[in-house]
Write an enzyme that holds these catalytic residues in place. Sequence first.
Site, PDB file in Angstrom:
ATOM      1  N   SER A 116      43.689  43.683  38.685  1.00  0.00           N
ATOM      2  CA  SER A 116      42.530  44.023  38.735  1.00  0.00           C
ATOM      3  C   SER A 116      41.497  45.580  40.002  1.00  0.00           C
ATOM      4  O   SER A 116      41.516  45.926  40.013  1.00  0.00           O
ATOM      5  CB  SER A 116      41.174  44.301  37.098  1.00  0.00           C
ATOM      6  OG  SER A 116      40.281  42.971  38.466  1.00  0.00           O
ATOM      7  N   HIS A 128      35.068  42.637  41.724  1.00  0.00           N
ATOM      8  CA  HIS A 128      35.402  43.427  42.491  1.00  0.00           C
ATOM      9  C   HIS A 128      35.253  44.623  43.837  1.00  0.00           C
ATOM     10  O   HIS A 128      33.824  44.681  43.565  1.00  0.00           O
ATOM     11  CB  HIS A 128      36.046  44.032  41.344  1.00  0.00           C
ATOM     12  CG  HIS A 128      37.347  43.971  40.047  1.00  0.00           C
ATOM     13  ND1 HIS A 128      35.895  43.825  39.028  1.00  0.00           N
ATOM     14  CD2 HIS A 128      37.790  44.240  40.496  1.00  0.00           C
ATOM     15  CE1 HIS A 128      36.720  43.634  38.466  1.00  0.00           C
ATOM     16  NE2 HIS A 128      37.759  43.063  38.945  1.00  0.00           N
ATOM     17  N   ASP A 141      31.079  45.497  41.392  1.00  0.00           N
ATOM     18  CA  ASP A 141      30.638  45.023  40.350  1.00  0.00           C
ATOM     19  C   ASP A 141      30.440  43.212  41.050  1.00  0.00           C
ATOM     20  O   ASP A 141      30.910  42.908  41.840  1.00  0.00           O
ATOM     21  CB  ASP A 141      30.791  44.312  38.950  1.00  0.00           C
ATOM     22  CG  ASP A 141      32.611  44.438  39.229  1.00  0.00           C
ATOM     23  OD1 ASP A 141      33.182  43.756  39.937  1.00  0.00           O
ATOM     24  OD2 ASP A 141      33.554  44.863  38.011  1.00  0.00           O
TER      25      ASP A 141
END
Length: 356
Positions: free
Chosen positions: A41, A334, A331
């Site tokens: 991600s 990330h 977040d």
Amino acid sequence: MPSLSFFVTCVHISIIFFIACNATEPKISPKFPAIFVFGDSSVDTGNNNYTITGPSGNHLPYGKDFPGHIPTGRFSNGKLAPDFLASMLGIKETVPPFLDPNLSKYDLQTGVNFASSGSGFDNLTTIASRGISMFKQVDLLKKYIVRLKGIVGEKEAKKIISGSLYFTSAGTNDFLIFYDTPTRRFQFNVSGYQDFILNRAQIFYKQLYDLGCRKMMVVGLPPMGCLPIQITLKYPKPINRKCIEHLNADSQSYNLKLVNLLSKLQAVLPGSKFAYADINQRVINMINNPQKYGFVETSKGCCGTGYVEVGNSCNSLTPTCERDSQYLFFDCIHPSEATNHYISKNIVKQDIPKLL
């Protein structure tokens, strides 16, 4: 009354000024014909939007600072490192996900992204996260090569594949699951699991090489003990928040082994070039010297409380900080767009020359 020479001079100055104001900036000569991205991600630009099961960031506030202010599947408020790299290297502005059904011929010729949120080298990682494993990403590359040959022919496709930049960022999910679930800990201690993942990584890079890939940029593990979610698990009370040193030590020892592996691979794979990107030390530098980078918060994310929000819990109903450019993390896992930008600039300056 002004002389004729005065008017002539004014006209000359006006022409020069017009040319200077309207001249286009010189284009950067691309150092690579294309860029290809593999990983999790941290670098997924939207492939999981097109899967049924994988985690996706295709909702606000993700993407709120992306061009057009739209969510794209990137787990950030804006662009990711591959996007910045593609732009800084003169290839293109963003790297589209390969699974996007609307890819143009230009997109295919200049590079695509195979990364998937939740991915890892360990098969158990993607069973848990339901992302596209690193080895299935290689299968996607095989499908891409077939499509590329259909567009430019076999000879030109081979030239593009051999000359392009291959950017990989993976392994973090493997270790997060290793720490937070017991399955692999029944089989391995930390050092043993590091060796297990590195063996899987070696197989992965050999598969890329066998497909004609030659120039590999490999990102190491971040300081996992400084990820906000890990800090929250260790220090649930906000007042006690700090990086977890033994997790950071594990990241560093893994990265040392990774550097050694890449050196060995380059020695035994003729024509290959491997470059290691030390994201670990760069993030530590940002944490230790936040003012230098314009950060005011480095231990929690911008989304919600910053302690636990990620993915579906970071959504359009979740409040965000006022200035995400002052947050190292967007977040609880990330990086923010600002962090991705700083990291990318360092990679272009310090690591890309190793591949040229």
